[in-house]
Design a protein around this motif. Structure first.
Motif, PDB file in Angstrom:
ATOM      1  N   HIS A 102       1.440   2.768  10.659  1.00 47.47           N
ATOM      2  CA  HIS A 102       0.517   2.723   9.560  1.00 47.47           C
ATOM      3  C   HIS A 102       1.150   1.883   8.361  1.00 47.47           C
ATOM      4  CE1 HIS A 102      -3.243   5.148   7.876  1.00 47.47           C
ATOM      5  NE2 HIS A 102      -3.319   3.773   7.897  1.00 47.47           N
ATOM      6  N   VAL A 103       0.667   1.066   7.850  1.00 45.99           N
ATOM      7  CA  VAL A 103       1.143   0.243   6.685  1.00 45.99           C
ATOM      8  C   VAL A 103       0.460   0.390   5.425  1.00 45.99           C
ATOM      9  CG1 VAL A 103       2.336  -1.850   6.063  1.00 45.99           C
ATOM     10  CG2 VAL A 103       2.336  -1.119   8.579  1.00 45.99           C
ATOM     11  N   ALA A 104       0.926   0.952   4.440  1.00 44.02           N
ATOM     12  CA  ALA A 104       0.472   0.966   3.234  1.00 44.02           C
ATOM     13  C   ALA A 104       1.162   0.270   2.106  1.00 44.02           C
ATOM     14  CB  ALA A 104      -0.185   2.269   2.686  1.00 44.02           C
ATOM     15  N   GLY A 105       0.620   0.113   0.706  1.00 41.32           N
ATOM     16  CA  GLY A 105       1.442  -0.234  -0.110  1.00 41.32           C
ATOM     17  C   GLY A 105       0.682  -1.280  -0.786  1.00 41.32           C
ATOM     18  N   THR A 106       1.176  -1.599  -2.072  1.00 37.70           N
ATOM     19  CA  THR A 106       0.330  -2.457  -3.096  1.00 37.70           C
ATOM     20  C   THR A 106       0.467  -4.039  -2.682  1.00 37.70           C
ATOM     21  OG1 THR A 106       0.771  -1.190  -4.987  1.00 37.70           O
ATOM     22  CG2 THR A 106       0.022  -3.560  -5.531  1.00 37.70           C
ATOM     23  N   ASN A 107       1.632  -4.653  -2.509  1.00 31.55           N
ATOM     24  CA  ASN A 107       1.955  -5.868  -1.734  1.00 31.55           C
ATOM     25  C   ASN A 107       2.850  -5.813  -0.641  1.00 31.55           C
ATOM     26  OD1 ASN A 107       0.655  -7.557  -4.053  1.00 31.55           O
ATOM     27  ND2 ASN A 107       2.059  -6.632  -5.294  1.00 31.55           N
ATOM     28  N   GLY A 108       2.690  -6.851   0.019  1.00 31.41           N
ATOM     29  CA  GLY A 108       3.508  -6.813   1.248  1.00 31.41           C
ATOM     30  C   GLY A 108       2.906  -6.312   2.647  1.00 31.41           C
ATOM     31  N   GLY A 112      -5.497   1.817  -0.844  1.00 30.99           N
ATOM     32  CA  GLY A 112      -5.218   3.184  -1.086  1.00 30.99           C
ATOM     33  C   GLY A 112      -4.289   3.617  -0.044  1.00 30.99           C
ATOM     34  N   GLY A 113      -4.965   4.607   0.653  1.00 36.18           N
ATOM     35  CA  GLY A 113      -4.216   5.580   1.814  1.00 36.18           C
ATOM     36  C   GLY A 113      -4.893   6.705   1.919  1.00 36.18           C
ATOM     37  N   ARG A 114      -4.838   7.592   0.989  1.00 35.28           N
ATOM     38  CA  ARG A 114      -5.489   8.968   1.322  1.00 35.28           C
ATOM     39  C   ARG A 114      -6.801   9.057   2.029  1.00 35.28           C
ATOM     40  NH1 ARG A 114      -8.113  12.632  -2.019  1.00 35.28           N
ATOM     41  NH2 ARG A 114      -8.089  11.267  -3.423  1.00 35.28           N
ATOM     42  N   LEU A 115      -7.608   8.276   1.329  1.00 37.65           N
ATOM     43  CA  LEU A 115      -8.981   7.920   1.574  1.00 37.65           C
ATOM     44  C   LEU A 115      -9.609   6.810   2.241  1.00 37.65           C
ATOM     45  CD1 LEU A 115     -10.917   9.672  -1.708  1.00 37.65           C
ATOM     46  CD2 LEU A 115     -10.288  11.082   0.458  1.00 37.65           C
ATOM     47  N   ASP A 116      -8.567   6.030   2.735  1.00 43.91           N
ATOM     48  CA  ASP A 116      -9.032   4.910   3.347  1.00 43.91           C
ATOM     49  C   ASP A 116      -9.219   5.254   4.639  1.00 43.91           C
ATOM     50  OD1 ASP A 116      -8.454   1.668   3.414  1.00 43.91           O
ATOM     51  OD2 ASP A 116      -7.800   2.391   5.384  1.00 43.91           O
ATOM     52  N   CYS A 117     -10.329   4.425   5.464  1.00 43.62           N
ATOM     53  CA  CYS A 117     -10.713   4.924   6.751  1.00 43.62           C
ATOM     54  C   CYS A 117      -9.764   4.446   7.966  1.00 43.62           C
ATOM     55  CB  CYS A 117     -12.203   4.290   6.913  1.00 43.62           C
ATOM     56  SG  CYS A 117     -12.278   2.539   6.929  1.00 43.62           S
ATOM     57  N   THR A 118      -8.901   4.036   7.482  1.00 41.25           N
ATOM     58  CA  THR A 118      -7.802   3.869   8.591  1.00 41.25           C
ATOM     59  C   THR A 118      -7.089   5.452   8.938  1.00 41.25           C
ATOM     60  OG1 THR A 118      -6.161   2.851   7.354  1.00 41.25           O
ATOM     61  CG2 THR A 118      -7.721   1.337   8.306  1.00 41.25           C
ATOM     62  N   ILE A 127       5.308   2.503   3.626  1.00 41.24           N
ATOM     63  CA  ILE A 127       4.745   2.173   2.228  1.00 41.24           C
ATOM     64  C   ILE A 127       5.547   1.000   1.710  1.00 41.24           C
ATOM     65  CG2 ILE A 127       3.827   3.131   0.052  1.00 41.24           C
ATOM     66  CD1 ILE A 127       4.033   5.901   1.392  1.00 41.24           C
ATOM     67  N   THR A 128       5.029  -0.196   1.573  1.00 42.73           N
ATOM     68  CA  THR A 128       5.897  -1.148   1.279  1.00 42.73           C
ATOM     69  C   THR A 128       6.241  -1.267  -0.197  1.00 42.73           C
ATOM     70  OG1 THR A 128       3.931  -2.370   0.676  1.00 42.73           O
ATOM     71  CG2 THR A 128       4.709  -2.813   2.941  1.00 42.73           C
ATOM     72  N   ASN A 129       5.428  -0.772  -1.311  1.00 45.54           N
ATOM     73  CA  ASN A 129       5.861  -0.821  -2.375  1.00 45.54           C
ATOM     74  C   ASN A 129       4.726  -0.278  -3.311  1.00 45.54           C
ATOM     75  OD1 ASN A 129       4.261  -3.100  -3.167  1.00 45.54           O
ATOM     76  ND2 ASN A 129       5.705  -4.339  -2.307  1.00 45.54           N
ATOM     77  N   VAL A 146       9.720   3.675   3.074  1.00 40.67           N
ATOM     78  CA  VAL A 146       9.235   3.342   1.931  1.00 40.67           C
ATOM     79  C   VAL A 146      10.116   2.140   1.552  1.00 40.67           C
ATOM     80  CG1 VAL A 146       9.162   3.692  -0.704  1.00 40.67           C
ATOM     81  CG2 VAL A 146       8.587   5.463   0.938  1.00 40.67           C
ATOM     82  N   GLY A 147       9.434   0.808   1.371  1.00 40.28           N
ATOM     83  CA  GLY A 147      10.124  -0.257   1.317  1.00 40.28           C
ATOM     84  C   GLY A 147      10.992  -0.418   0.024  1.00 40.28           C
ATOM     85  N   GLU A 148      10.221  -0.184  -1.331  1.00 43.37           N
ATOM     86  CA  GLU A 148      10.964  -0.358  -2.620  1.00 43.37           C
ATOM     87  C   GLU A 148      10.167   0.582  -3.508  1.00 43.37           C
ATOM     88  OE1 GLU A 148      10.953  -4.118  -3.954  1.00 43.37           O
ATOM     89  OE2 GLU A 148       9.187  -4.596  -3.572  1.00 43.37           O
ATOM     90  N   THR A 149      10.885   1.295  -4.437  1.00 39.82           N
ATOM     91  CA  THR A 149      10.363   1.802  -5.662  1.00 39.82           C
ATOM     92  C   THR A 149      10.542   1.263  -6.814  1.00 39.82           C
ATOM     93  OG1 THR A 149      12.519   3.066  -6.014  1.00 39.82           O
ATOM     94  CG2 THR A 149      10.658   4.122  -4.578  1.00 39.82           C
ATOM     95  N   ASN A 150      11.140   0.136  -6.959  1.00 38.65           N
ATOM     96  CA  ASN A 150      11.308  -0.737  -8.083  1.00 38.65           C
ATOM     97  C   ASN A 150      11.976   0.247  -9.324  1.00 38.65           C
ATOM     98  OD1 ASN A 150      10.249  -3.420  -7.267  1.00 38.65           O
ATOM     99  ND2 ASN A 150       8.291  -2.382  -7.345  1.00 38.65           N
ATOM    100  N   HIS A 151      12.932   1.062  -8.799  1.00 36.84           N
ATOM    101  CA  HIS A 151      13.567   1.891  -9.701  1.00 36.84           C
ATOM    102  C   HIS A 151      12.746   2.837 -10.728  1.00 36.84           C
ATOM    103  CE1 HIS A 151      17.119  -0.306  -8.314  1.00 36.84           C
ATOM    104  NE2 HIS A 151      16.334  -1.546  -8.820  1.00 36.84           N
ATOM    105  N   HIS A 152      11.577   2.975 -10.133  1.00 37.04           N
ATOM    106  CA  HIS A 152      10.571   4.085 -10.842  1.00 37.04           C
ATOM    107  C   HIS A 152      10.833   5.327 -10.392  1.00 37.04           C
ATOM    108  CE1 HIS A 152       8.420   0.766 -12.991  1.00 37.04           C
ATOM    109  NE2 HIS A 152       8.195   0.094 -11.931  1.00 37.04           N
TER     110      HIS A 152
END
Length: 427
Positions: free
Chosen positions: A51-57, A148-154, A164-166, A198-204
Motif C-alpha cells: 500500500h502506497v500513500a503520501g502527498t507526492n511521489g 488521504g489514507g484512513r478513509l480511502d477506499c483502498t 508513506i512517501t511524504n 516513510v519516505g521523508e518528513t522534510n524535517h517536520h
C-alpha cells in the motif's frame, strides 16, 4: 451492449469523478467499499498487497516497486490514479492495461447491484481493480491510495508493507489544515503487525511524531513489533538514482523504494526473489515495464520539451528547481492549474527563474480548470513575463514552439490534466 467509449462515459456520469468536479466526488467513509467488496467475495484477500500513500511521489514509487517485482519474476498488479489518456492506465497487470472488454463486462454485469449504492467513480474503479487482480491471479498488487489514507477506499487491504512517501499541503479541505492533521490521515493506512516505511518528513518534527504515535497505537498489544523506518534517515540509500526516470525529485522516491525493498526482504516470500539484479533491472526500465508517463518526461528535442505532472506547491518546487538548472537561454513554460490548488504559491516558486522564463498560460480541459486569464493576471502580479494566454494547450504549445529557438527549453507543467491534454493531442 455499450461500446467501450460509452461505458467510460457512463462511469464518468453515473459515478462522481473527482478530476471533473472535485469535492463533490469525495465520499467519506467505507460503507460502499465494504458492500462492493463483500459482493465480489473479498477479492483482495487472494493476493499479497503493498500500500502506497503520501502527498507526492505515490505514482512513481508504486511504479518503481511494480517494475522491481516484475523483474523478480512475479505477476504484479498495479493500481494508480489518475489516468492521463485512457481509463485503463489505472489498472495494469505486468504493465498491460485491463482489456476494454473487461471494463464493459464489469459495468454490464454489475450495474444492477452498484447503481442503488450511488458509489463514487473511485469506489467503483477500486472494486474493479481488486476483482481483476484476483481474476488474473497476481502474486502481489501495488495499490496507490487515491486521497488521504484512513478513509480511502483502498484501505480495506492488509498489506505486506505500508509506504508513506511524504507529507505536504494538498487537499486540505478533506485532510486538514496542518501537516500534522494530514499526516494523521495518511498514517491511517498503517496496520497492526505490518511494517511501515516513510519516505521523508522534510524535517517536520510534528509529522514524525504523528507517524510514531499512530504506529505505536496500532501495535500496542504486539509482543513482536514490526519496523517503522524513515528512509531519509538511512543514508545508505541517498546516492542511488534510476536511469529511466530523469526528474531530480526521483532520488527521494528511489531512496524510499530501496528502503521498502530491504524491509520486504525480511519476509520469506520476497527474500529470495528481490535480488540486486531484479532491483537494478526494475529501476532501469520503469516506464517500459509499468507504462508510467509524465514524470519529467522528454517528448521532443530541438527545442527540448519536457512534461511533468507536478501540481501542488511541493511538487512544483521540485520541478522549478530542476528547471532552474537547465542551461537553455530561454525557459518557455506552458502552465495551467486546477482551481483547488495553491496557484499563488506555485507562481511564487516560478519567480526563481523569471530572468529566463517566458510563460504561456493555458488551462486543462477539466471542469475544475483555473481560468487562463485569471492565472495569467496572478502570474503578471508576481513579475513573471506572460507571452501568451490561451484557453487550450494546443494553442499554447503551438505558440511556444513558434517562438522557440532550437536551444530553448520548453516545459509543460502545473496539472496532471494539462499533461494528459498534451498526450491526447500530440502523442
Amino acid at each position: 451492449m455499450l461500446s467501450y467509449a460509452e461505458t467510460i462515459e457512463y462511469l464518468y456520469h453515473a459515478a462522481p469523478l473527482f478530476q471533473n468536479i472535485g469535492a463533490g466526488a469525495y465520499k467519506e467513509g467505507l460503507s460502499n467499499t465494504h458492500a462492493l467488496d463483500e459482493h465480489f467475495g473479498h477479492p483482495h484477500r487472494r493476493y499479497r498487497t503493498i500500500h502506497v500513500a503520501g502527498t507526492n511521489g505515490k505514482g512513481s514509487t508504486s511504479s518503481m516497486l511494480a517494475a522491481i517485482l516484475q523483474s523478480a519474476g512475479l505477476r504484479v498488479g498495479l493500481y494508480t490514479s489518475p489516468h492521463l489518456v485512457d481509463f485503463r492506465e489505472r489498472i495494469r497487470v505486468n504493465g498491460e492495461m485491463i482489456p476494454e472488454q473487461r471494463v464493459i463486462d464489469f459495468v454490464e454485469q454489475e450495474r444492477a447491484f452498484f447503481e442503488p449504492l450511488y458509489p463514487s467513480f473511485f469506489e467503483l474503479t477500486t472494486a474493479l481493480a481488486f476483482l481483476y487482480f484476483a481474476e488474473q491471479e497476481v502474486d502481489v498488487a501495488v495499490v496507490e491510495v487515491g486521497l488521504g489514507g484512513r478513509l480511502d477506499c483502498t484501505n480495506i487491504i492488509t498489506p505486506d508493507l505500508s509506504i508513506i512517501t511524504n507529507i505536504s499541503f494538498d487537499h486540505q479541505q478533506f485532510l486538514g489544515d496542518s501537516l500534522a492533521k494530514i499526516a494523521a490521515e495518511k498514517a491511517g493506512i498503517m496496520k497492526k503487525g505490518r511494517g511501515v516505511v516513510v519516505g521523508e518528513t522534510n524535517h517536520h518534527a510534528e509529522v514524525r511524531e504523528v507517524f510514531v504515535r499512530v504506529f505505536n497505537e496500532k501495535n500496542a498489544s504486539n509482543s513482536a513489533k514490526p519496523s517503522l523506518r524513515f528512509a531519509d534517515e538511512e543514508p545508505q540509500y541517498s546516492t542511488v538514482t534510476t536511469p529511466s526516470l530523469k526528474g531530480s525529485y526521483q532520488r527521494v522516491n528511489v531512496q524510499t523504494v530501496l528502503c521498502a525493498i530491504d524491509e520486504l526482504c525480511k519476509q520469506p516470500f520476497y527474500a529470495e526473489r528481490l535480488t540486486d539484479e531484479a532491483v537494478g533491472e526494475g529501476l532501469a526500465h520503469v516506464m517500459e515495464l509499468t507504462g508510467l508517463r509524465g514524470r519529467w518526461q522528454q517528448v521532443s528535442e530541438r527545442p527540448t520539451m519536457v512534461c511533468d505532472v507536478g501540481h501542488n506547491a511541493a511538487g512544483i518546487a521540485y520541478v522549478v528547481e530542476q528547471l532552474s538548472r537547465q542551461e537553455a537561454p530561454i525557459l518557455r513554460v506552458i502552465f495551467g492549474m486546477v482551481d483547488d490548488k495553491d496557484y499563488e504559491q506555485a507562481l511564487t516558486l516560478y519567480e526563481q527563474v523569471r530572468d529566463r522564463a517566458v510563460l504561456y498560460i493555458t488551462q486543462p480541459s477539466s471542469k475544475r480548470a483555473l481560468e487562463a486569464r485569471r492565472l495569467a493576471a496572478v502570474a503578471q502580479a508576481h513579475g513573471l513575463l506572460v507571452k501568451t494566454c490561451v484557453p487550450t494547450i494546443k494553442e499554447a504549445v503551438e505558440a511556444a514552439l513558434a517562438d522557440a529557438n532550437p536551444d530553448d527549453f520548453v516545459l509543460i507543467s502545473g496539472s496532471c490534466y494539462l499533461v494528459a491534454d498534451y498526450f491526447s493531442i500530440f502523442c
